[in-house]
Enzyme design. Structure first.
Site, PDB file in Angstrom:
ATOM      1  N   ARG A 238      -2.020 -27.662  -3.872  1.00  0.00           N
ATOM      2  CA  ARG A 238      -1.992 -26.825  -2.662  1.00  0.00           C
ATOM      3  C   ARG A 238      -2.869 -25.580  -2.819  1.00  0.00           C
ATOM      4  O   ARG A 238      -3.102 -25.119  -3.942  1.00  0.00           O
ATOM      5  CB  ARG A 238      -0.564 -26.358  -2.390  1.00  0.00           C
ATOM      6  CG  ARG A 238       0.295 -27.424  -1.782  1.00  0.00           C
ATOM      7  CD  ARG A 238       1.728 -26.970  -1.691  1.00  0.00           C
ATOM      8  NE  ARG A 238       2.514 -27.929  -0.916  1.00  0.00           N
ATOM      9  CZ  ARG A 238       3.821 -28.020  -0.959  1.00  0.00           C
ATOM     10  NH1 ARG A 238       4.524 -27.240  -1.747  1.00  0.00           N
ATOM     11  NH2 ARG A 238       4.452 -28.896  -0.219  1.00  0.00           N
TER      12      ARG A 238
ATOM     13  N   ALA B   8       9.104  14.121 -17.082  1.00  0.00           N
ATOM     14  CA  ALA B   8       8.098  14.952 -17.744  1.00  0.00           C
ATOM     15  C   ALA B   8       8.071  16.361 -17.140  1.00  0.00           C
ATOM     16  O   ALA B   8       7.967  17.364 -17.863  1.00  0.00           O
ATOM     17  CB  ALA B   8       6.720  14.293 -17.624  1.00  0.00           C
ATOM     18  N   VAL B   9       8.197  16.431 -15.821  1.00  0.00           N
ATOM     19  CA  VAL B   9       8.179  17.743 -15.157  1.00  0.00           C
ATOM     20  C   VAL B   9       9.380  18.564 -15.627  1.00  0.00           C
ATOM     21  O   VAL B   9       9.252  19.733 -16.033  1.00  0.00           O
ATOM     22  CB  VAL B   9       8.224  17.565 -13.609  1.00  0.00           C
ATOM     23  CG1 VAL B   9       8.541  18.883 -12.915  1.00  0.00           C
ATOM     24  CG2 VAL B   9       6.899  16.983 -13.101  1.00  0.00           C
TER      25      VAL B   9
ATOM     26  N   ARG C 135       9.971   9.199   4.275  1.00  0.00           N
ATOM     27  CA  ARG C 135       8.775   9.623   5.020  1.00  0.00           C
ATOM     28  C   ARG C 135       9.314  10.528   6.118  1.00  0.00           C
ATOM     29  O   ARG C 135       9.991  10.062   7.027  1.00  0.00           O
ATOM     30  CB  ARG C 135       8.055   8.421   5.618  1.00  0.00           C
ATOM     31  CG  ARG C 135       7.608   7.385   4.579  1.00  0.00           C
ATOM     32  CD  ARG C 135       6.737   6.330   5.226  1.00  0.00           C
ATOM     33  NE  ARG C 135       6.651   5.109   4.447  1.00  0.00           N
ATOM     34  CZ  ARG C 135       5.801   4.909   3.424  1.00  0.00           C
ATOM     35  NH1 ARG C 135       4.989   5.869   3.050  1.00  0.00           N
ATOM     36  NH2 ARG C 135       5.778   3.765   2.777  1.00  0.00           N
TER      37      ARG C 135
ATOM     38  N   ASP D 172      -0.708   2.113  -4.113  1.00  0.00           N
ATOM     39  CA  ASP D 172      -1.964   1.742  -3.444  1.00  0.00           C
ATOM     40  C   ASP D 172      -3.225   2.156  -4.205  1.00  0.00           C
ATOM     41  O   ASP D 172      -4.303   1.617  -3.945  1.00  0.00           O
ATOM     42  CB  ASP D 172      -2.021   2.356  -2.039  1.00  0.00           C
ATOM     43  CG  ASP D 172      -0.889   1.872  -1.149  1.00  0.00           C
ATOM     44  OD1 ASP D 172      -0.321   0.808  -1.441  1.00  0.00           O
ATOM     45  OD2 ASP D 172      -0.561   2.576  -0.176  1.00  0.00           O
TER      46      ASP D 172
HETATM   47  O1  F6P Z   1       1.988   3.128   0.445  1.00  0.00           O
HETATM   48  C1  F6P Z   1       2.776   2.234  -0.264  1.00  0.00           C
HETATM   49  C2  F6P Z   1       3.121   1.029   0.568  1.00  0.00           C
HETATM   50  O2  F6P Z   1       3.914   0.146  -0.221  1.00  0.00           O
HETATM   51  C3  F6P Z   1       1.941   0.277   1.185  1.00  0.00           C
HETATM   52  O3  F6P Z   1       1.286  -0.545   0.261  1.00  0.00           O
HETATM   53  C4  F6P Z   1       2.606  -0.455   2.312  1.00  0.00           C
HETATM   54  O4  F6P Z   1       1.670  -0.744   3.336  1.00  0.00           O
HETATM   55  C5  F6P Z   1       3.644   0.523   2.774  1.00  0.00           C
HETATM   56  O5  F6P Z   1       3.881   1.408   1.700  1.00  0.00           O
HETATM   57  C6  F6P Z   1       4.954  -0.090   3.189  1.00  0.00           C
HETATM   58  O6  F6P Z   1       5.765   0.929   3.662  1.00  0.00           O
HETATM   59  P1  F6P Z   1       7.333   0.802   3.895  1.00  0.00           P
HETATM   60  O7  F6P Z   1       8.007   0.780   2.558  1.00  0.00           O
HETATM   61  O8  F6P Z   1       7.684   2.006   4.684  1.00  0.00           O
HETATM   62  O9  F6P Z   1       7.558  -0.481   4.618  1.00  0.00           O
END
Ligand code: F6P
Length: 326
Positions: free
Chosen positions: A166, A25-26, A75, A131
């Protein structure tokens, strides 16, 4: 009004389904507005390393239905340092990129906020995380798909739980937030939903499992958010078993399957609308904001607020789920 001619787009942090639809879209909106678009690979890492590539309309063909992100993601620790950000800024200047669109979650916007303030560099954000923990939007891109993945898995687990009488503990993602647990728990008819936002009392769970009203239930599902205060699903299953040794328990940790797969129709819609609006915001010189949708209306929320203000889960829904699971 300052005219921005060349836009950069990146995805950062944990991937989420629908990020590709947002990139598409961007790119297409920017091209329609006669601007050039550069994809930046691996989030802020690629910004620092100069991994830029011009994107065209055909570059984003056939991706609306694909999970993950064609731009890859990371990250970045280096972006937390002043040297890293300076290097990123120099690369943007070198490529004549005058505005950035970043797709990601909390960490992504924290970095964007610092970068904007340091270099006065125009940035607009799109909420991309499973999340759903960002203030300034009802839903984040990828959340709906993740919830559907959980419900699909829980339905399957329900079959085997019923066959074997269970009690299953299913751990879902969400980091410190219980949005995924709450919505998927209600949708799959979970017996209990444990979220970080409310205190978990193991004794209460044990008491309710033993309660007369439940005596004819021989199996069940407990959805545990990974950030629950009593621990993960293994830990909680162990504590319940200590109190009720006669119950046959099993644990499933769903993990990263919640982050993949084709985006739901809802996520494709959300990503498409937000991607379009993000470009318009940038071209209208509205910076340092995240584009979201609240009550069906487009909203622009400063990064600082999106990160720091807490989006509350609706606690009353937990009560509804308790009643419906009797
Ligand atoms: O922020 C998204 C997320 O999937 C969280 O729900 C989870 O705690 C985290 O990232 C897991 O991070 P990684 O993929 O670095 O293990």
């Amino acid at each position: 009004m300052h005219r921005i001619n060349r836009i950069g787009v990146l995805t950062s942090g944990g991937d989420s389904s629908g990020m590709n639809a947002a990139i598409r879209a961007v790119v297409r909106t920017a091209i329609y507005e006669n601007r050039e678009v550069f994809g930046i690979y691996k989030g802020y890492e690629g910004l620092i390393d100069g991994q830029f590539e011009q994107l065209f309309s055909h570059s984003v063909s056939n991706i609306i239905q694909r999970g993950g992100t064609i731009l890859k993601t990371a990250r970045s620790k280096r972006f937390l340092t002043a040297e890293g950000r300076m290097q990123a800024y120099e690369n943007l200047k070198k490529f004549n990129i005058e505005g950035l669109i970043v797709i990601g979650g909390n960490g992504t916007f924290t970095g964007a906020d610092v970068f904007y303030k340091e270099f006065d560099f125009p940035i607009v954000g799109l909420p991309g995380t499973i999340d759903n923990d960002l203030f300034g939007t009802d839903y984040t891109i990828g959340y709906d798909t993740a919830v559907n993945v959980v419900v699909d898995a829980a339905d399957k687990i329900r079959d085997t739980a019923t066959s074997h009488d269970r009690l299953f503990f299913i751990e879902v993602m969400g980091r410190d937030a219980g949005f995924i647990a709450q919505r998927s728990g209600i949708a799959c008819g979970a017996e209990f939903i444990l979220v970080p936002e409310t205190k978990t009392y193991i004794d209460n769970i044990a008491r309710l499992l033993n309660h007369d009203i439940r005596k004819n239930k021989t199996s069940g599902i407990v959805i545990v958010a990974e950030g629950d205060d009593e621990g993960g699903a293994y830990e909680i299953a162990r504590k319940v078993k200590e109190r009720l040794p006669e119950i046959d328990t099993r644990v499933t940790v769903l993990g990263h399957i919640q982050r993949g797969g084709p985006p739901s129709a809802g996520d494709r819609m959300l990503a498409s609308l937000l991607g379009y609006e993000a470009v318009l915001a940038l071209l209208n010189n509205q910076y340092n904001i995240m584009v979201g949708i609240i009550d069906k209306k487009i909203t622009l929320t400063p990064f600082e607020k999106a990160i720091k203000n807490v989006k509350e889960i609706d606690i009353s829904l937990l009560e509804v789920s308790r009643i419906l699971a009797l």
